[in-house]
Scaffold this motif. Structure first.
Motif, mmCIF file in Angstrom:
data_model
loop_
_atom_site.group_PDB
_atom_site.id
_atom_site.type_symbol
_atom_site.label_atom_id
_atom_site.label_comp_id
_atom_site.label_asym_id
_atom_site.label_seq_id
_atom_site.Cartn_x
_atom_site.Cartn_y
_atom_site.Cartn_z
ATOM 1 N N PHE A 1 0.843 -1.196 0.000
ATOM 2 C CA PHE A 1 0.000 0.000 0.000
ATOM 3 C C PHE A 1 0.879 1.247 0.000
ATOM 4 O O PHE A 1 2.091 1.168 -0.170
ATOM 5 N N HIS B 1 1.160 3.278 5.468
ATOM 6 C CA HIS B 1 0.088 2.323 5.752
ATOM 7 C C HIS B 1 0.490 1.456 6.945
ATOM 8 O O HIS B 1 1.666 1.333 7.287
ATOM 9 N N GLY C 1 -5.953 3.309 1.847
ATOM 10 C CA GLY C 1 -5.724 2.529 3.053
ATOM 11 C C GLY C 1 -5.967 3.392 4.276
ATOM 12 O O GLY C 1 -6.411 4.545 4.180
#
Length: 350
Positions: free
Chosen positions: A60, A64, A217
């Motif tokens: 991600f 994250h 995210g």
């Protein structure tokens, strides 16, 4: 130096410790130390693994939860690994996340030997093939579990200055003025998004009553809500989140030790039994013996006070790959049917 023939015994003893951290350390520590060098580092296996650095990937955006786990883990692992443990980020295109990343790793020369691993939320990875159109044909076994190193719930949070003090306040506002309230909860079809949708549906909140804003995210979701772009966020717990946001509730079946005064979210009078069981995965053909070696490293890191301080608030019940497989099957058997009943799957999964 002992060979890896004793490693299954170590893991059986660890499992017998009821998975509480102090007992886990007591049961596994003696054998692992004997299997390592005098400086406390794990010894390589008889075939020489590991003989080069091991990379932990975040699939991600930087920042994250996976990225934070990788960096905290790598920092502490230097004490116990005979080779460098390094981290890197390569966001997978669109919502394919970990499944898309495996395709990238397949092209790396040493990934098949266990030198390239990825941080992964095993609950989220299990649900996505049912909720993401691009993953309708994905096979769960594409992601091979090494294990779980930390656990935490999802949190329902609002800005500090928000007028909402409880999740019931949010529910009331959404019903009173449909379409006004904005929410961020990861990517469309993610487990976090599904958690929001299940809470909404079970409490009689119409789908269009809350405007869902997809984000990459939890890190991006927090940036959006702190910038005034949303009113409610459902994100993975991270240490210190209560200092940044007003946390209204947590997912799971029982209160979370990291936020003992925060209530459990209710969906139609029942808890939402999902969260972040975060650990590491490998390519499907990675040698199990190599992954077992890394699992022993996970045990050492999880028991280290520095790692526990860096990841403050998480639970550190280390689970092996076999446990992850059972956990994933439990999600398929219990969570997926609920998502299907509420129209939260694509309907494309065969």
């Amino acid at each position: 130096m002992k060979t890896s023939r004793l490693r299954p015994t170590v893991r059986i003893l660890a499992a017998a410790c009821a998975l509480t951290l102090p007992l886990l350390a007591a049961c596994s520590g003696g054998e692992s130390t004997a299997d390592g060098d005098s400086d406390g580092k794990l010894a390589p296996l008889a075939d020489g693994f590991p003989s080069r650095s091991i990379t932990l990937w975040n699939t991600f955006e930087p920042g994250h939860t996976d990225d934070l786990l990788n960096k905290a883990f790598a920092e502490v692992a230097r004490k116990y690994s005979p080779v460098p443990i390094i981290t890197d980020s390569r966001p997978a295109p669109g919502p394919v996340s970990w499944y898309g990343h495996v395709e990238f790793l397949s092209g790396r020369a040493n990934a098949k030997d266990g030198y390239d691993l990825y941080a992964v939320s095993w609950a989220g990875a299990t649900v996505r093939p049912w909720t993401v159109q691009q993953l309708a044909d994905a096979k769960l076994e594409t992601l091979k579990p090494v294990g779980v190193v930390e656990q935490a719930p999802f949190v329902f949070a609002v800005p500090k200055e928000s007028p909402y003090d409880t999740l019931a306040d949010v529910e009331q506002a959404a019903k009173a003025d449909p379409g006004k309230l904005r929410a961020v909860a990861g990517q469309t079809g993610s487990l976090i998004h599904s958690t929001l949708a299940v809470w909404q549906a079970a409490n009689g909140i119409a789908k269009n009553a809350i405007r869902f804003i997809p984000t990459g995210g939890s890190g991006e979701a927090l940036t959006v809500i702190r910038g005034g772009g949303a009113d409610l966020a459902v994100v993975t717990y991270s240490a210190g989140i209560e200092d940044q946001m007003k946390v209204l509730a947590v997912s799971g079946e029982a209160p979370f030790a990291g936020l003992p005064d925060v209530p459990v979210a209710q969906a139609g009078g029942k808890p939402i039994p999902v969260g972040s069981e975060r650990g590491f995965g490998a390519l499907p053909d990675a040698p199990q013996e190599h992954l077992d070696w890394f699992y022993e490293l996970m045990q050492k890191v999880a028991a280290d006070p520095t790692f526990q301080e860096r990841q403050h608030g998480f639970d550190f019940n280390v689970r092996d790959g076999a446990w992850v497989q059972g956990y994933r099957q439990q999600i398929v058997d219990t969570v997926i049917p609920v998502l299907e009943e509420n129209g939260l799957t694509t309907g494309l999964r065969k």
